[in-house]
Design an enzyme around this catalytic site. Structure first.
Site, PDB file in Angstrom:
ATOM      1  N   CYS A 173      -4.312  -1.750   5.882  1.00  0.00           N
ATOM      2  CA  CYS A 173      -4.116  -0.388   5.430  1.00  0.00           C
ATOM      3  C   CYS A 173      -5.399   0.130   4.786  1.00  0.00           C
ATOM      4  CB  CYS A 173      -3.020  -0.468   4.370  1.00  0.00           C
ATOM      5  SG  CYS A 173      -2.330   1.046   3.885  1.00  0.00           S
ATOM      6  N   CYS A 183       0.830  -1.191   0.000  1.00  0.00           N
ATOM      7  CA  CYS A 183       0.000   0.000   0.000  1.00  0.00           C
ATOM      8  C   CYS A 183       0.876   1.256   0.000  1.00  0.00           C
ATOM      9  CB  CYS A 183      -0.872  -0.059   1.243  1.00  0.00           C
ATOM     10  SG  CYS A 183      -2.054   1.225   1.274  1.00  0.00           S
TER      11      CYS A 183
END
Length: 395
Positions: free
Chosen positions: A200, A100
């Site tokens: 995330c 991410c």
């Protein structure tokens, strides 16, 4: 006045990041990344991103900075979620937080920020950035955060020199309690807000349910491997060279159902990962059972009793050439070269002494001490004196 775009997530760390930059005289813009609203993969009825984006907006108003929401859900699904499904299907365990940062925060998001005329992108990560002139050129360094409890450099282990050039980490010199104190003094709504958990940007996920959207449940056996399994007690052979030795110790144990006894059933080998204890639902053993291996081809989970079971431990792992990443490109090893480092194979693990060995096909990481649950698909990151030099996906 330099312009900085801050990834305002609605948490205390990014709020204080924006506040500190404003105090330092930067022109600050707050952007909230909306990365998840795919209803085909429902996770819970809660909608964390809505609450978070509201908090981020209130913080931006308080600080008197422009604010907007950017929708990156399409890129997030493509680059993170689809990748996760593909990795689990292969029986590997990905780390979406590392990806991410590489793919979303410091790539897609950074592009948006630069189009807004930003000189830098800032995030609320607990890590620091250093700089040194080497051979006449600036070289950027990724350093551990001052707060040992919160150091998040591991999550940024895939960043490049180009990404680091434009990155700022204003809270890297602070501890979490200090950050909360600053937020309180600045009267920010996020001062007491709990840290976000889970994936995330997605929040808390019950992984099997999340994976079941794409990977269908399928019943298979849970097999218990005894602690005196023949492969654990065989004699170490004589090696023709160092590479043969590394290859031997990096090769994981292989099991078949005949090597142990069937002690239960599970609903899909790809929902489990090495070192896992929860979710097996098998009783009758003195110590808890731990997953020591999964086989998605035969849909079998192999377990061992107790967290000291030999099936959990190895001291060497391998990273193939395609998966090696150096933040410090000036330190790249050539074939036959070695480097003494400290390394970790998961976030919050204490750093362990290790040696990198570069060979023709990739890189071996040989630890002094055996490591528990080395898991394919996860990242190994190597450091020297607080500096993260590089990382790789465990093969």
């Amino acid at each position: 006045m330099k312009r900085v775009v801050v990834g305002l997530s609605g948490g205390v760390d990014s709020s204080v990041t924006a506040h500190l930059l404003k105090e330092q005289g930067f022109e600050v813009i707050g952007l909230f990344m909306k990365n998840w609203h795919d209803d085909s993969v429902t996770i819970s009825n809660e909608c964390p991103w809505l609450e978070d984006s509201n908090d981020a907006m209130i913080v931006a108003e308080k600080l008197g900075i422009p604010f907007q929401v950017v929708d990156l859900s399409e890129q997030y699904k493509e680059r993170i979620v689809d990748y996760m499904f593909a990795e689990y299907e292969k029986g590997r365990t990905p780390n979406p937080d590392v990806l991410c940062n590489r793919e979303i925060k410091f790539d897609v998001f950074m592009d948006i920020a630069l189009k807004l005329g930003a000189d830098y992108v800032a995030t609320g990560h607990y890590c620091r950035k250093g700089e040194e002139i080497i051979d006449g050129k600036p070289v950027y360094k990724l350093l551990a955060g001052k707060d040992n409890n919160k150091d998040q450099s591991y999550f940024l282990c895939q960043l490049s020199q180009e990404q680091l050039t434009k990155a700022l980490f204003p809270i890297g010199e602070l501890t979490k309690p200090e950050v909360r104190e600053i937020a309180k003094e600045a009267d920010l709504i996020t001062a007491e807000k709990k840290d976000s958990q889970g994936l995330c940007f997605i929040g808390k996920v019950r992984l099997p349910e999340f994976l079941q959207q794409k990977l269908q449940p399928k019943e298979g056996n849970i097999v218990q491997i005894p602690s005196d399994f023949s492969q654990y007690i065989k004699e170490t052979p004589k090696f023709v060279n160092k590479e043969a030795e590394l290859d031997y110790f990096a090769t994981k144990f292989s099991y078949s159902e005949e090597d142990g006894k069937v002690v239960g059933k599970h609903q899909g080998a790809h929902y489990f990962t090495k070192g896992q204890r929860k979710g097996l639902n098998v009783g009758g053993t003195k110590e808890a059972l731990y997953v020591i291996e999964t086989d998605v081809n035969t849909n079998t989970i192999y377990t061992g009793e107790g967290k000291n079971h030999q099936g959990l431990y190895r001291n060497t792992l391998f990273v193939s050439n395609e998966e090696i990443h150096w933040i410090r490109e000036d330190l790249v090893l050539n074939i036959g070269e070695i480097m003494e480092v400290e390394a970790r194979i998961r976030y919050r693990q204490a750093l362990e002494k290790a040696t990198l060995h570069k060979v023709d096909t990739g890189l071996y990481v040989q630890f002094v001490n055996k490591q528990s649950a080395i898991q394919e698909g996860q990242f190994v990151a190597w450091y020297k004196n607080e500096e993260l030099l590089g990382s790789g996906v465990i093969s």
